[in-house]
Structure formats: structure tokens, C-alpha cells
Design an enzyme around this catalytic site. Structure first.
Site, mmCIF file in Angstrom:
data_model
loop_
_atom_site.group_PDB
_atom_site.id
_atom_site.type_symbol
_atom_site.label_atom_id
_atom_site.label_comp_id
_atom_site.label_asym_id
_atom_site.label_seq_id
_atom_site.Cartn_x
_atom_site.Cartn_y
_atom_site.Cartn_z
ATOM 1 C CB ALA A 70 -0.967 0.107 1.288
ATOM 2 N N GLY A 113 0.482 -5.276 0.481
ATOM 3 C CA GLY A 113 -0.465 -5.501 -0.426
ATOM 4 C C GLY A 113 0.121 -5.960 -1.891
ATOM 5 C CD GLU A 116 -2.362 -8.105 2.007
ATOM 6 O OE1 GLU A 116 -2.203 -6.772 1.788
ATOM 7 O OE2 GLU A 116 -3.077 -8.593 2.793
ATOM 8 C CD GLU A 136 1.266 -5.872 5.463
ATOM 9 O OE1 GLU A 136 2.073 -6.749 5.793
ATOM 10 O OE2 GLU A 136 0.339 -6.136 4.484
HETATM 11 C C1 HXC Z 1 5.092 4.494 -0.850
HETATM 12 C C2 HXC Z 1 7.021 3.919 -0.983
HETATM 13 C C3 HXC Z 1 6.809 2.335 -0.548
HETATM 14 C C4 HXC Z 1 5.454 2.355 -0.095
HETATM 15 C C5 HXC Z 1 8.732 2.533 -1.099
HETATM 16 N N1 HXC Z 1 8.288 3.653 -1.456
HETATM 17 N N2 HXC Z 1 7.662 1.693 -0.516
HETATM 18 N N3 HXC Z 1 6.188 4.791 -1.029
HETATM 19 N N4 HXC Z 1 4.571 3.555 -0.075
HETATM 20 N N5 HXC Z 1 4.832 1.207 0.256
HETATM 21 C C6 HXC Z 1 8.978 4.865 -1.966
HETATM 22 C C7 HXC Z 1 10.187 5.127 -0.923
HETATM 23 O O1 HXC Z 1 9.591 6.058 -0.109
HETATM 24 C C8 HXC Z 1 11.105 6.032 -1.810
HETATM 25 O O2 HXC Z 1 10.604 7.232 -2.094
HETATM 26 C C9 HXC Z 1 11.030 5.076 -3.118
HETATM 27 O O3 HXC Z 1 9.975 4.401 -2.927
HETATM 28 C C10 HXC Z 1 12.293 3.886 -3.176
HETATM 29 O O4 HXC Z 1 12.239 3.182 -1.940
HETATM 30 P P1 HXC Z 1 13.603 3.064 -0.913
HETATM 31 O O5 HXC Z 1 13.109 2.409 0.543
HETATM 32 O O6 HXC Z 1 14.486 4.098 -1.044
HETATM 33 O O7 HXC Z 1 14.055 1.700 -1.917
HETATM 34 P P2 HXC Z 1 15.084 0.643 -1.270
HETATM 35 O O8 HXC Z 1 15.990 0.952 -0.295
HETATM 36 O O9 HXC Z 1 15.370 -0.190 -2.504
HETATM 37 O O10 HXC Z 1 13.992 -0.644 -0.393
HETATM 38 C C11 HXC Z 1 13.038 -1.178 -1.087
HETATM 39 C C12 HXC Z 1 11.984 -1.632 -0.061
HETATM 40 C C13 HXC Z 1 11.510 -0.489 0.793
HETATM 41 C C14 HXC Z 1 12.504 -2.717 0.755
HETATM 42 C C15 HXC Z 1 10.502 -2.253 -0.792
HETATM 43 O O11 HXC Z 1 11.056 0.668 0.064
HETATM 44 C C16 HXC Z 1 10.368 -0.911 1.862
HETATM 45 O O12 HXC Z 1 10.588 -1.494 2.793
HETATM 46 N N6 HXC Z 1 9.042 -0.258 1.378
HETATM 47 C C17 HXC Z 1 8.014 -0.423 2.299
HETATM 48 C C18 HXC Z 1 7.454 -1.871 2.225
HETATM 49 C C19 HXC Z 1 6.310 -1.974 3.159
HETATM 50 O O13 HXC Z 1 6.381 -1.602 4.328
HETATM 51 N N7 HXC Z 1 5.252 -2.353 2.630
HETATM 52 C C20 HXC Z 1 3.977 -2.607 3.365
HETATM 53 C C21 HXC Z 1 2.881 -1.280 3.191
HETATM 54 S S1 HXC Z 1 1.512 -1.696 4.295
HETATM 55 P P3 HXC Z 1 11.578 8.578 -2.355
HETATM 56 O O14 HXC Z 1 10.768 9.567 -2.552
HETATM 57 O O15 HXC Z 1 12.465 8.322 -1.040
HETATM 58 O O16 HXC Z 1 12.599 8.105 -3.544
HETATM 59 C C22 HXC Z 1 0.426 -2.569 3.140
HETATM 60 C C23 HXC Z 1 -0.694 -2.670 3.730
HETATM 61 C C24 HXC Z 1 -1.611 -3.451 2.637
HETATM 62 O O17 HXC Z 1 0.743 -2.953 2.033
HETATM 63 C C25 HXC Z 1 -3.370 -3.323 3.200
HETATM 64 C C26 HXC Z 1 -4.067 -3.533 2.094
HETATM 65 C C27 HXC Z 1 -5.450 -3.057 2.298
#
Ligand code: HXC
Length: 262
Positions: A70, A113, A116, A136
Site C-alpha cells: 500500500a 499489498g 497480497e 506491515e
Molecule cells: C510509498 C514507497 C513504498 C510504499 C517504497 N516507497 N515503498 N512509497 N509506499 N509502500 C518509496 C520510498 O519512500 C522511496 O521514495 C522510493 O519508493 C524508493 O524506496 P527505498 O526505500 O529508497 O528503496 P530500497 O532501499 O530499495 O527499499 C525497497 C523496499 C522499501 C525494501 C521495498 O522501500 C520498503 O520497505 N518499502 C515499504 C514496504 C512496506 O512496508 N510495505 C507494506 C506497506 S503496508 P523516495 O521519494 O524517498 O525516493 C501494506 C498494507 C496493505 O501494504 C493493506 C491492504 C489493505
């Protein structure tokens, strides 16, 4: 092919007869599933569902990221009142109820997501760079689009708990061993393999494929007895299709069948 110029976050193409490819394409945000992004995927699936020319769909992302979950910048602004409106839940329902075969080609991160939406697909082909996770918990929430349920049913309790509670990712080979992915291929081959599989399915009789998909999915939420009843009825319906007559006739005449979806 529908007019896809209105999309900003996905690419849509028909790379082979009867096969549609939807590519998540927000590379700067690692394909994070913003509301708009998810809505575009659902809109594209709706068009694919309506289009008799489309018999199978491949969903993929980028080379390095399938989808990072997400969109956390949107999530930061969400509150209970807006979430309870259920807009996002209805979007996910659009993915869940997509009636045609949906194959995920996963390279790189499929997180939250992103994992998912891969699990909403009927088949997951993993490139060797794929990483699946439900992180998450790291940001104070938990899976909200079926992750706890689908993971537990697919990979079993212990691995599901490890991924959901510790937020640890698994690689492509582990996903294969756990039954989450059905094949691991070199990353540059993942989309091609998924498209080939889609093309194989697209040659099969569409009504049989649709009912068979529905029947397999019923096994998730029906008793065996009810599932067997559903299967028997679906099987019986297929006896009345022109494609069944064509399939059997072609076999007996030792020729290739031509299925019309009737
Ligand atoms: C918004 C995101 C993002 C996300 C990454 N970015 N994931 N933006 N939402 N989920 C953005 C970062 O802020 C960053 O923006 C750019 O993408 C590159 O990310 P980095 O972190 O710099 O890249 P990297 O070091 O290669 O790491 C990759 C990664 C990490 C391991 C995937 O980005 C990460 O852990 N992302 C979050 C993953 C996460 O927690 N997902 C679950 C979300 S909750 P800038 O502007 O700084 O370049 C969810 C709930 C679902 O999914 C529920 C459904 C109803």
C-alpha cells in the site's frame, strides 16, 4: 484492445492472442498501490472480464519491484472514518472476483499489498529475484487485503506467522518450496513464462476454464461436501456447451479443437 491512454499507473497490452498483460508502472514509488493505482488495476480487470477476446491475464510489475505494498504516503493520511467507507475494500473485491485466469509474474519485492495482490492471482510465477513479505507489522499495522488468510492457507501456519509477525521476507526458492510460487525462473524469463502459460490456458475452452477456476476457489471456503456438489453441477453445465462437443469431436477425429466460448 481498450483505450488505455487514460491510465497513469499501469500499462495494458495484448501481447498474444486472447492474452492481456497488465503491468504495474509507478517505478518511482516502487509500484506502491495508491488508491488510483489499485483502481486502475481493477478497471483494467473489469474491461478484461467483459472482453470475450481476453481469455487469460498476466499481472506483473517492474524488473526490480513487483509492488511494495500500500502507498504509505496515502496510508499516513488515512483515518478510521474514511477507511470504513469501504472504497478500498470494494476495489480489492474487484480483484478477488475477477472470473478469468490471472497469473502473476513476480520479480523483486512483492510486499504487503503487493504480496497480497500476487496471492489474489490464480498462479504465481516467480523470477529468481522475487522476495515475498508481509512487513506491515513494521509500520504498526497488519495485512489487510487477505494476507493472513491466504498465506496461512497456502504456506501453512508457521511460515505465515513468521512472515506476518516478524515481517521477514522469503526469497523465490522458499516461496516455491512453500507452495506460494509454482515455478521459479531466471528473472528475465518470468513475464515470458507467465505469458506462455496464459497462452496455453487461452487455448482451452473458456467456459470450462472459468468454472474450473471457480470450483478450485470454492475449496477455500466450502466444506468438501459442498465443494463436491459445486463441482458436479459445474461439470454438468459443461456437458451442454458447444465447446464440449467440439473438444470431444476433435479428439475422436484426431484434430485440434477450436473453442468458441459457447
Ligand atoms: C510509498 C514507497 C513504498 C510504499 C517504497 N516507497 N515503498 N512509497 N509506499 N509502500 C518509496 C520510498 O519512500 C522511496 O521514495 C522510493 O519508493 C524508493 O524506496 P527505498 O526505500 O529508497 O528503496 P530500497 O532501499 O530499495 O527499499 C525497497 C523496499 C522499501 C525494501 C521495498 O522501500 C520498503 O520497505 N518499502 C515499504 C514496504 C512496506 O512496508 N510495505 C507494506 C506497506 S503496508 P523516495 O521519494 O524517498 O525516493 C501494506 C498494507 C496493505 O501494504 C493493506 C491492504 C489493505
Amino acid at each position: 484492445m481498450p483505450d488505455t491512454t487514460a491510465y497513469t499507473d499501469i500499462l495494458v497490452a495484448d501481447p498474444a492472442p486472447h492474452v492481456r498483460q497488465i503491468t504495474m508502472n509507478r517505478p518511482k514509488q516502487l509500484n506502491a498501490l495508491s488508491a488510483n493505482h489499485l483502481n486502475e488495476i481493477v478497471a483494467a480487470l473489469e474491461l478484461a472480464a467483459e472482453d470475450d477476446e481476453v481469455r487469460a491475464v498476466v499481472l506483473t510489475g517492474g524488473e526490480k519491484v513487483f509492488a511494495a505494498g500500500a502507498d504509505l504516503t496515502e496510508m499516513a493520511k488515512r483515518d478510521i472514518a474514511t477507511t470504513l467507507k469501504g472504497t478500498r475494500d470494494r476495489a480489492w473485491e474487484g480483484v478477488r472476483k475477477f472470473p478469468k485466469p490471472l497469473i502473476a509474474a513476480v520479480n523483486g519485492y512483492a510486499l504487503g499489498g503487493g504480496c497480497e495482490i500476487a496471492m489474489h492471482c490464480d498462479i504465481i510465477i516467480a523470477g529468481d529475484t522475487a522476495k515475498f513479505g508481509q512487513p506491515e507489522v513494521n509500520v504498526g499495522i497488519m495485512p489487510g487485503a487477505g494476507g493472513t488468510q491466504r498465506l496461512a492457507r497456502t504456506v501453512g501456519k508457521s511460515l505465515a506467522m513468521k512472515m506476518v509477525l516478524a515481517g521477514e521476507m522469503i526469497d523465490a526458492e522458499s516461496a516455491l518450496r512453500a507452495g506460494l510460487a509454482v515455478e521459479v525462473v531466471p528473472h528475465e524469463m518470468a513475464v515470458e513464462r507467465a505469458l506462455r502459460l496464459a497462452a496455453t490456458i487461452a487455448q482451452k475452452p473458456p467456459i470450462a476454464v472459468r468454472l474450473a477456476k471457480e470450483a478450485v476457489l470454492k475449496s477455500y471456503d466450502m466444506t468438501l461436501e459442498n465443494g463436491l456438489d459445486f463441482e458436479r453441477r459445474a461439470f454438468t453445465i459443461l456437458l451442454a456447451t458447444a465447446d464440449m462437443k467440439e473438444g470431444v469431436a476433435a479428439f475422436l477425429e484426431k484434430r485440434k479443437p477450436t473453442f468458441q466460448g459457447r
